[in-house]
Design a protein around this motif. Structure first.
Motif, mmCIF file in Angstrom:
data_model
loop_
_atom_site.group_PDB
_atom_site.id
_atom_site.type_symbol
_atom_site.label_atom_id
_atom_site.label_comp_id
_atom_site.label_asym_id
_atom_site.label_seq_id
_atom_site.Cartn_x
_atom_site.Cartn_y
_atom_site.Cartn_z
ATOM 1 N N VAL A 221 -22.550 -49.875 10.404
ATOM 2 C CA VAL A 221 -22.646 -48.808 11.514
ATOM 3 C C VAL A 221 -23.798 -49.231 12.347
ATOM 4 C CG1 VAL A 221 -21.749 -47.146 10.098
ATOM 5 C CG2 VAL A 221 -24.179 -47.544 10.046
ATOM 6 N N PRO A 222 -23.879 -48.967 13.635
ATOM 7 C CA PRO A 222 -24.725 -49.339 14.568
ATOM 8 C C PRO A 222 -26.140 -48.353 14.490
ATOM 9 C CG PRO A 222 -23.261 -47.751 15.646
ATOM 10 C CD PRO A 222 -22.580 -48.111 14.285
ATOM 11 N N VAL A 223 -27.058 -49.076 14.746
ATOM 12 C CA VAL A 223 -28.504 -48.759 14.673
ATOM 13 C C VAL A 223 -29.112 -48.729 15.758
ATOM 14 C CG1 VAL A 223 -30.716 -49.066 13.347
ATOM 15 C CG2 VAL A 223 -28.487 -49.298 12.399
ATOM 16 N N LYS A 224 -29.867 -47.573 16.304
ATOM 17 C CA LYS A 224 -30.762 -47.462 17.402
ATOM 18 C C LYS A 224 -32.225 -47.607 16.741
ATOM 19 C CE LYS A 224 -28.114 -44.741 20.520
ATOM 20 N NZ LYS A 224 -27.973 -43.521 21.216
ATOM 21 N N THR A 225 -33.124 -48.892 16.783
ATOM 22 C CA THR A 225 -34.292 -49.007 16.306
ATOM 23 C C THR A 225 -35.179 -48.342 17.240
ATOM 24 O OG1 THR A 225 -34.883 -51.240 16.913
ATOM 25 C CG2 THR A 225 -33.461 -50.986 14.952
ATOM 26 N N PHE A 226 -36.512 -48.188 16.815
ATOM 27 C CA PHE A 226 -37.434 -47.809 17.649
ATOM 28 C C PHE A 226 -38.273 -48.755 18.449
ATOM 29 C CE2 PHE A 226 -42.245 -47.062 18.580
ATOM 30 C CZ PHE A 226 -42.211 -45.960 19.002
#
Length: 245
Positions: A221-226
């Motif tokens: 699944v896609p991840v939006k990292t800091f």
């Protein structure tokens, strides 16, 4: 920044010297595995994890990926000393008050109903911080979160079949004794538009990003990292300055 360079898997913009994508964790330029890569196994996530931050360990147990994050920080040790100091001082004050012929001990007895439970809770919290580790176990169909060896609330078992996206977020505390402090957390969004938190509050963005990318790689699944969000914010600010200039 090299604006023409993008992740070979997800297409996110990456820096020239990045060997792993900060968004999806995919290896770049033929990089086969991160320096800490997991043992070969059926999970297929070994080559998609970013650099292992301090305080994190990973292992494969059967068909599960286990991520262990230790809570320890020197602040917990300071908290233990502070709690013991309060208990020692108030214990001495109570003893002195009860042995003073001019006092009936009413004030310290009343204060004790407030101070003793509060300091005992603070001591328990600080000891948990020193000894505890959070274990996030990613099974094929569920995610399990548990804190041990000291009991702590927050044990969760969540289905993994409807994960849509993971995002690391920055949290600023605006009230209470932690006012002004910052920590990070992982927000999980599901296909049916629900949202829950994975693993609780975490001190550093590096640890938060690692856990999010590892779980995202496990389930695809896609991840939006800091780190990625900060980079996009910097790019947008630079573009705005260029337009104004």
């Amino acid at each position: 920044m090299n604006p023409g360079r993008r992740c070979t898997k997800c297409g996110a913009e990456i820096q020239r010297d990045d060997h792993f994508c900060p968004r999806c964790g995919a290896g770049q330029d033929g990089t086969a595995a991160a320096p800490h890569s997991l043992s070969a196994g059926p999970l297929g996530v070994e080559s998609r994890l970013p650099v292992l931050p301090r305080g994190i360990s990973t292992r494969v147990e059967g068909d599960a990926l286990v991520i262990a994050w230790r809570w320890y920080h020197v602040g917990y040790v300071v908290g233990v000393v502070f709690a013991l100091a309060i208990m020692g001082f108030f214990g001495w004050l109570t003893w002195h008050d009860h042995h003073d012929p001019t006092s009936n001990g009413t004030i310290t007895s009343f204060l004790g109903m407030l101070i003793w439970p509060a300091t005992l809770w603070l001591l328990y919290w600080m000891l948990a911080g020193i000894y505890n580790t959070t274990f996030i176990t990613a099974y094929p169909r569920r995610i399990e979160v548990v804190h041990r060896p000291v009991w702590w609330p927050g044990r969760k078992v969540m289905p993994a079949d409807n994960l849509a996206e993971l995002e690391t977020v920055r949290q600023l505390h605006k009230v209470g004794i932690w006012q002004g402090s910052v920590d990070f957390a992982i927000a999980v969004r599901t296909v049916d538009k629900r949202r829950w938190w994975l693993g609780g509050a975490i001190r550093t963005p590096a640890v938060t990003d690692f856990i999010a990318v590892a779980v995202g790689a496990r389930y695809g699944v896609p991840v939006k990292t800091f780190r990625e969000k900060m980079r996009q914010s910097q790019l947008a600010a630079a573009a705005k300055r260029g337009e104004q200039g």
